[in-house]
Scaffold this motif. Structure first.
Motif, mmCIF file in Angstrom:
data_model
loop_
_atom_site.group_PDB
_atom_site.id
_atom_site.type_symbol
_atom_site.label_atom_id
_atom_site.label_comp_id
_atom_site.label_asym_id
_atom_site.label_seq_id
_atom_site.Cartn_x
_atom_site.Cartn_y
_atom_site.Cartn_z
ATOM 1 N N GLN A 198 46.086 -19.604 -37.361
ATOM 2 C CA GLN A 198 45.895 -20.785 -36.523
ATOM 3 C C GLN A 198 45.035 -20.837 -35.066
ATOM 4 N N GLY A 199 44.294 -19.929 -35.132
ATOM 5 C CA GLY A 199 43.332 -19.573 -33.939
ATOM 6 C C GLY A 199 44.161 -19.121 -32.803
ATOM 7 N N SER A 200 45.364 -18.476 -32.845
ATOM 8 C CA SER A 200 46.233 -17.782 -31.904
ATOM 9 C C SER A 200 45.765 -16.541 -31.481
ATOM 10 N N PHE A 201 46.436 -16.051 -30.620
ATOM 11 C CA PHE A 201 45.794 -14.662 -30.038
ATOM 12 C C PHE A 201 47.142 -14.321 -29.032
ATOM 13 N N GLY A 202 47.362 -12.880 -28.771
ATOM 14 C CA GLY A 202 48.299 -12.223 -28.169
ATOM 15 C C GLY A 202 49.535 -12.089 -28.839
ATOM 16 N N ALA A 203 50.651 -11.663 -28.291
ATOM 17 C CA ALA A 203 51.702 -10.912 -28.750
ATOM 18 C C ALA A 203 52.915 -12.383 -28.994
ATOM 19 N N SER A 204 52.635 -13.215 -30.236
ATOM 20 C CA SER A 204 53.424 -14.320 -30.270
ATOM 21 C C SER A 204 54.874 -13.646 -31.151
ATOM 22 N N VAL A 205 55.452 -14.536 -31.551
ATOM 23 C CA VAL A 205 56.981 -14.404 -32.344
ATOM 24 C C VAL A 205 56.288 -14.117 -33.733
ATOM 25 N N SER A 206 55.053 -14.111 -34.056
ATOM 26 C CA SER A 206 54.560 -13.542 -35.504
ATOM 27 C C SER A 206 53.837 -12.280 -35.418
ATOM 28 N N PHE A 207 53.720 -11.815 -34.250
ATOM 29 C CA PHE A 207 53.044 -10.484 -33.981
ATOM 30 C C PHE A 207 53.337 -9.311 -35.062
ATOM 31 N N GLY A 208 54.775 -9.315 -35.198
ATOM 32 C CA GLY A 208 55.294 -8.253 -35.830
ATOM 33 C C GLY A 208 54.869 -8.138 -37.444
ATOM 34 N N TYR A 209 54.383 -9.317 -37.919
ATOM 35 C CA TYR A 209 53.924 -9.549 -39.131
ATOM 36 C C TYR A 209 52.178 -8.702 -38.967
ATOM 37 N N VAL A 210 51.658 -8.846 -38.094
ATOM 38 C CA VAL A 210 50.249 -8.164 -37.836
ATOM 39 C C VAL A 210 50.582 -6.317 -37.759
ATOM 40 N N VAL A 211 51.611 -6.083 -37.100
ATOM 41 C CA VAL A 211 51.807 -4.694 -37.048
ATOM 42 C C VAL A 211 52.183 -4.302 -38.544
ATOM 43 N N GLY A 212 53.097 -5.127 -39.221
ATOM 44 C CA GLY A 212 53.343 -4.737 -40.509
ATOM 45 C C GLY A 212 52.083 -4.695 -41.464
ATOM 46 N N MET A 213 51.119 -5.569 -41.133
ATOM 47 C CA MET A 213 50.055 -5.493 -42.076
ATOM 48 C C MET A 213 49.246 -4.296 -41.790
ATOM 49 N N LEU A 214 49.277 -3.843 -40.540
ATOM 50 C CA LEU A 214 48.559 -2.535 -40.309
ATOM 51 C C LEU A 214 49.398 -1.428 -41.148
ATOM 52 N N LEU A 215 50.460 -1.273 -41.136
ATOM 53 C CA LEU A 215 51.572 -0.431 -41.792
ATOM 54 C C LEU A 215 51.310 -0.421 -43.277
ATOM 55 N N ALA A 216 51.206 -1.588 -43.618
ATOM 56 C CA ALA A 216 50.949 -2.023 -45.206
ATOM 57 C C ALA A 216 49.557 -1.670 -45.502
ATOM 58 N N ALA A 217 48.540 -1.848 -44.828
ATOM 59 C CA ALA A 217 47.299 -1.416 -45.232
ATOM 60 C C ALA A 217 47.206 -0.015 -45.415
ATOM 61 N N ALA A 218 47.876 0.984 -44.723
ATOM 62 C CA ALA A 218 47.932 2.400 -44.776
ATOM 63 C C ALA A 218 48.525 2.423 -46.233
ATOM 64 N N ALA A 219 49.656 1.888 -46.610
ATOM 65 C CA ALA A 219 50.376 2.410 -47.714
ATOM 66 C C ALA A 219 49.824 1.789 -48.902
ATOM 67 N N VAL A 220 49.016 0.729 -48.947
ATOM 68 C CA VAL A 220 48.374 0.239 -50.234
ATOM 69 C C VAL A 220 47.051 1.031 -50.048
ATOM 70 N N GLY A 221 46.474 1.408 -49.146
ATOM 71 C CA GLY A 221 45.166 2.205 -49.230
ATOM 72 C C GLY A 221 45.548 3.627 -49.832
ATOM 73 N N ALA A 222 46.913 4.174 -49.443
ATOM 74 C CA ALA A 222 47.050 5.525 -50.128
ATOM 75 C C ALA A 222 47.244 5.287 -51.554
ATOM 76 N N LEU A 223 48.045 4.129 -51.922
ATOM 77 C CA LEU A 223 48.234 4.121 -53.336
ATOM 78 C C LEU A 223 46.854 3.889 -54.042
ATOM 79 N N ALA A 224 46.003 2.999 -53.431
ATOM 80 C CA ALA A 224 44.829 3.012 -54.187
ATOM 81 C C ALA A 224 44.092 4.105 -54.440
ATOM 82 N N ARG A 225 44.010 4.998 -53.517
ATOM 83 C CA ARG A 225 43.446 6.300 -53.747
ATOM 84 C C ARG A 225 43.823 7.001 -54.677
#
Length: 192
Positions: free
Chosen positions: A92-119
């Protein structure tokens, strides 16, 4: 090397089918970050939750899967860093470390996992792709829900009710979409 021989080789993700160069990798990382930012703007507020339903998680998991772990993590790290620096492209056009920023960090870790599995070929069949997406979503929640509880001063039960439960049906639909899209993309590349 033909496309068929590239796709038959283990350790290849869809992005590897493009001619290899540093410019390609930089463009893919930038494009992955931008796709995630644009998808985050597709947002529907959830009553009783500070976290909206967005296209952000789906984009982040597709970025990780199609780019592979290294480029996927780089794209999500760029997305996170730019959002922290003030680019208004979180949900929704937000920025900074809001209460939902943990999901962004989780997305980064998830990208590593799904990328490794895709390989390892997890993006080549519908069933394995569904499992890959569900694992990626579980990683996102494993970071996002506790972060939400901590920063929003919620109990664990309240955080699960506000930051997990309302999203399960949508996540199942995202997994179903991915389990059709990526294996189909591989089939199309093998026919060219």
């Amino acid at each position: 090397m033909s496309t068929a021989s590239v796709t038959a080789r283990p350790g290849v993700v869809l992005a590897d089918l493009l001619p290899s160069s540093r410019v390609r990798d930089a463009a893919l990382v930038l494009g992955g970050a931008a796709l995630t930012g644009v998808a985050a703007q597709i947002a529907v507020p959830v009553p009783g939750s500070p976290v909206p339903v967005t296209g952000q998680t789906f984009a982040a998991l597709l970025v990780g899967t199609t780019l592979g772990a290294r480029r996927g993590v780089a794209a999500l790290a760029l997305y996170a860093a730019a959002g922290l620096a003030g680019v208004p492209w979180f949900a929704q056009g937000s920025f900074g470390a809001s209460v939902s920023f943990g999901y962004v960090v989780g997305m980064l870790l998830a990208a590593a996992a799904v990328g490794a599995l895709a390989r390892r070929g997890a993006d080549r069949s519908p069933l394995r792709m569904a499992g890959t997406m569900l694992l990626g979503e579980a990683i996102i929640y494993a970071v996002g829900v506790p972060y939400l509880a901590l920063t929003a001063h919620m109990s664990a039960t309240a955080a699960v009710a506000a930051g997990l439960t309302p999203f399960l049906i949508g996540d199942a639909l995202k997994a179903a979409l991915a389990m059709g899209a990526l294996p189909t993309a591989w089939k199309l590349t093998n026919k060219s």
